[in-house]
Design an enzyme around this catalytic site. Structure first.
Site, PDB file in Angstrom:
ATOM      1  N   ASP A  34      22.739  22.619 -36.242  1.00  0.00           N
ATOM      2  CA  ASP A  34      23.682  22.685 -37.341  1.00  0.00           C
ATOM      3  C   ASP A  34      22.987  23.388 -38.506  1.00  0.00           C
ATOM      4  O   ASP A  34      21.757  23.468 -38.555  1.00  0.00           O
ATOM      5  CB  ASP A  34      24.098  21.263 -37.737  1.00  0.00           C
ATOM      6  CG  ASP A  34      25.201  21.238 -38.773  1.00  0.00           C
ATOM      7  OD1 ASP A  34      26.075  22.111 -38.711  1.00  0.00           O
ATOM      8  OD2 ASP A  34      25.175  20.358 -39.646  1.00  0.00           O
ATOM      9  N   ALA A  86       0.817  -1.212   0.000  1.00  0.00           N
ATOM     10  CA  ALA A  86       0.000   0.000   0.000  1.00  0.00           C
ATOM     11  C   ALA A  86       0.849   1.259   0.000  1.00  0.00           C
ATOM     12  O   ALA A  86       0.491   2.262  -0.614  1.00  0.00           O
ATOM     13  CB  ALA A  86      -0.921  -0.012   1.222  1.00  0.00           C
TER      14      ALA A  86
END
Length: 852
Positions: free
Chosen positions: A317, A271
């Protein structure tokens, strides 16, 4: 190749080649080995939740409850099967993405020319290179005839470079780039001419391999979100372990049943353990990658997706990324007039410039500039007298270091007169035409004007010859200048709008290119990079200290003449200055910076295998604008992750509380492991799918990036989530206590508590889908997974309460209808206060908003 006799070259023997191949290894770069299925299985079995389920199942076997053990172990098998399927599917997808096939190579062995696989080329092999060949290894040129090589994958320069044979081998091989070098390099492309070369380096020892070594030295960083989730899970798990021990001790001391106490402790561990955190993170990224693929973006490193929302700098680039990496004719000039090339008509004044430019080119060229000549001819001169398909090529005068021009001699089908077309560097053509000083100066002025616009300038000339024996040199013809041609690598049409959108989103675009400064300036302006911008060249960058560079990168938006090491240094400088860096590129020269960046984005169509391997994302359509879709999705992912994490925290509070508090209060156990596992089956898909499917805000790309240090688990989010969970815990505790106090049997009381938790669970999903819109608005907005979870959870709840076989598995008894209605109402209405908070304090909760 008149200067080299292939017949006299023996090359290596097959035995020598085999020995060197065994010594040096194959001519290829190493790739990551595929993970075996056993290794994948072992990794899956290390998951804490699976270990807890296995431990709980084993404990049930010890207690003799075979049915419960089989139920839990079935859950384990299903989870393992699903995880293995996903892991293997991912491995296969990545393997398919890699193209590890090497080019074929022509070599001389035992005195004979033969074709072999590129991976079998060894140091010392003599290679024969021809137009269109991919160079398989670094090599020294023994002979070259009009040889030009495209080295853009290594240097970033879109224009091919000339090659010249070396009479003697230099002591040290130079770096790629520049004309008249006697070396060719692995991975580059022969676009013109032919040559013979002796291999000097293969595999990892080549220039390409050195870049691969650089990649190997760069560690792939875990994203901040991964680190934060790991840290939170570890801390909560430690806290949960302490609570489990406490529960075991209390149960054992108060009830004397230590085995049952251990079972209760394991249930509490399941839990408390927030195993959904990493699961949700993984699923969000996987589904995000699938969504992104619809926008032509493949995801190689999934966690980088969430970082896209925080990206502050996009380094790109130029060649092949902002531009098409193909040459086109941009401007034409003749004595009769100048013309800017456009889709419209081409004026007669420049027709001969194109005509003789084509005649000075190969019929079926590889050279991108010659391809550009043929392209403009097909578009504008088709069907005119300026194209000469029937003419015969009589002789070619190749380009040389002494005279940077090439000339072709043509003969028509009828007549003896030969037509000579020449093209080359403007200064070489001016020299061939023997222009007067004043006229030569005027031509140079035009050349400077064209070059200043970022164009690559060539001059075109013509001559005629009526004699029998052709001259030995171009200078022996009486050339006449025809005109000038300005060539360019055109900008992608979608780039300016994409750059504008990046700027609106608070993302700075930085161009890093190996090209010349003037070309970089022109492209930067066309791409809408904001002006004024600083420009730094490679040599200037080398002169800067790290401290100076950290200051300059904050304002500099264009870097020209940059080599791969400098690109990598720039990315590292930007990261050191606190930026979240995305880097786009397509060449081998981009690979180190792609891997070093937080998010590396490679071009898939024109990109190299090395670039794709190094990148996190791959644009399959090579469209720079696709990165905008990726950023938008990254921001959506992070916003929805916050909602999902708030839900996980909230739902774990009542589940853990109802596992612990009844024991401390002396009540019967409210939740068994099977109940927790069922709730987990609702929690995982709810977080993973329902919250992921929420749409982004309409203004998501008009906001600045989130701060680099922004936490997923910020205090405000955690506090509100805990309050939500505490509200549901209080409702479940009251329902359980009320049922026990009025004498309701334990199985029926347990069923009522479970009903409250399921109803509250669904209420948490509905309210947390948006922190600004009401729960009714959330339910009415389209989210198919959320609706399916709602219907599915209520259906299973009905079966668990009223279908005897399922009710028996859950250890339930059917409660009274009035009690069931009360439990449903308590779960559904316990979060009304949060709906009021949405209306009262919308600015406080605005971070979770979702577009409608």
């Amino acid at each position: 190749m008149a200067g080299f006799d292939l017949r006299s070259e023996r090359g290596l023997s097959e035995a020598e080649a085999a020995a060197r191949l065994a010594r040096d290894g194959p001519n290829e770069l190493p790739s990551d080995a595929e993970q075996s299925i056993v290794a994948t299985l072992l990794a899956v079995l290390k998951e804490p939740m699976l270990l807890l389920l296995l431990g709980t199942g084993a404990l049930y076997l010890v207690l003799g409850d075979v049915r419960e053990a089989l139920i839990l172990l079935t859950f384990v098998g299903v989870i393992i099967a699903i995880t293995l399927y996903q892991e293997r599917k991912t491995e296969r997808a990545l393997a398919a993405l890699r193209d590890l096939s090497s080019p074929r190579a022509s070599v001389i062995r035992d005195g004979a020319k033969k074709r072999i696989a590129g991976r079998d080329v060894v140091q010392g092999d003599v290679m024969v290179l021809a137009e269109g060949d991919r160079v398989p290894a670094d090599a020294l040129l023994l002979d070259a005839s009009n040889l030009s090589v495209d080295e853009s994958l290594l240097t970033g320069e879109s224009v091919p470079v000339r090659k010249a044979a070396a009479p003697h081998a230099p002591e040290e091989a130079p770096r790629p780039g520049g004309d008249d070098l006697p070396f060719v390099f692995s991975g580059t492309l022969v676009v013109r001419g032919q040559g013979v070369a002796r291999v000097t380096a293969t595999g990892q020892r080549s220039e390409l391999g050195k870049i691969g070594a650089t990649l190997a030295d760069l560690e792939t960083e875990r994203t901040p979100l991964e680190r934060e989730v790991t840290r939170v899970v570890s801390r909560v798990a430690l806290g949960g372990l302490g609570l489990c021990v406490l529960l075991l001790v209390v149960f054992g001391l108060t009830r004397g049943d230590w085995l049952r106490g251990l079972l209760a402790g394991l249930a509490l561990a399941m839990a408390v353990l927030p195993e959904e955190f990493p699961v949700v993170l993984t699923v969000f990224m996987a589904i995000g990658a699938w969504r992104l693929s619809k926008h032509h973006v493949l995801t190689r490193r999934v966690p980088a997706l969430e970082l896209l929302g925080a990206a502050t700098v996009l380094c790109t680039d130029k060649t092949g990324t902002l531009t098409h990496n193909r040459m086109t004719v941009g401007a034409l000039w003749s004595r009769l007039g100048a013309h800017e090339v456009s889709p419209g008509e081409l004026p007669e004044a420049v027709h001969q410039v194109v005509e003789f430019g084509i005649l000075a080119s190969q019929r079926d060229p590889f050279d991108p500039m010659e391809v550009a000549f043929h392209q403009i001819g097909r578009e504008h001169l088709q069907g005119t007298e300026h194209l000469h398909e029937s003419w015969e090529l009589v002789r070619e005068y190749p380009l040389s270091p002494e005279l940077l021009s090439v000339a072709h001699v043509w003969r028509a089908k009828t007549g003896r007169r030969r037509v000579i077309a020449a093209k080359g560097a403007p200064e070489a053509i001016v020299d061939l035409c023997h222009l007067a000083p004043a006229e030569a100066d005027a031509i140079r002025t035009e050349v400077v004007a064209l070059a200043g616009r970022g164009l690559r300038v060539l001059a075109v000339a013509r001559a005629y010859f009526d004699g029998d024996d052709l001259p030995d040199e171009q200078h022996d013809y009486d050339f006449e200048l025809v005109g000038l041609v300005g060539l360019r690598d055109p900008l992608r049409e979608t780039v300016p709008a994409a750059v504008d959108e990046c700027r609106a989103a608070g993302i700075s675009v930085v161009m890093i290119t190996g090209d010349y400064a003037e070309t970089a300036r022109v492209v930067a302006t066309e791409a809408h990079l904001p002006e004024p911008y600083d420009l730094i060249t490679g040599p200037e960058l080398d002169a800067l200290s790290d401290g100076e560079l950290y200051q300059r990168v904050r304002t500099t938006r264009v870097f020209a003449r940059a080599v791969p090491e400098q690109k990598l240094r720039l990315v590292q400088a930007l990261k050191a200055s606190g930026e979240i860096v995305a880097m786009t590129g397509d060449g081998v020269n981009d690979a180190p910076s792609l891997k070093a960046a937080h998010i590396g984005v490679a071009m898939g169509g024109r990109g190299t295998d090395v670039a794709r391997e190094a990148a996190s994302l791959v644009l399959t359509d090579d469209d720079f604008s696709s990165i905008v879709a990726a950023v938008r999705l990254g921001r959506r992912i992070f916003a929805n992750l916050r909602k999902a994490m708030a839900y996980i925290i909230a739902i774990h509070v009542p589940i853990a509380g109802m596992s612990l508090l009844p024991v401390l209060l002396g009540w019967p156990l409210a939740l068994f492991p099977v109940h927790i596992v069922f709730l987990e089956l609702v929690i995982d898909p709810a977080c993973s799918i329902a919250f992921e499917a929420e749409r982004e805000d309409t203004d998501v790309m008009r906001r600045p990036p989130r701060p680099a240090g922004a936490r997923l688990f910020e205090p405000r989010l955690v506090a509100l989530a805990v309050l939500q969970g505490a509200s549901l815990l209080l409702a479940a505790l009251l329902i359980f206590g009320h049922a026990l106090s009025k004498g309701t049997p334990e199985p029926a009381a347990r069923a009522l508590t479970f009903t409250t938790l399921v109803a509250g669970n669904l209420a948490l999903i509905a309210t947390n889908r948006s922190w600004t819109h009401s729960v009714l608005g959330n339910l009415s907005s389209p989210n198919v997974p959320a609706r399916l979870i709602l219907v599915g959870a209520l259906s299973v709840l009905g079966l668990a309460l009223y279908a005897p076989p399922i009710r028996s598995l859950f250890h339930f008894a059917t409660p009274e209808p009035s009690d069931t209605a009360l439990a449903l109402a308590a779960g559904a209405l316990c979060l009304l206060w949060f709906e009021g908070l949405k209306r009262a304090l919308p600015s406080v909760l605005g971070a979770g908003s979702t577009a409608r």
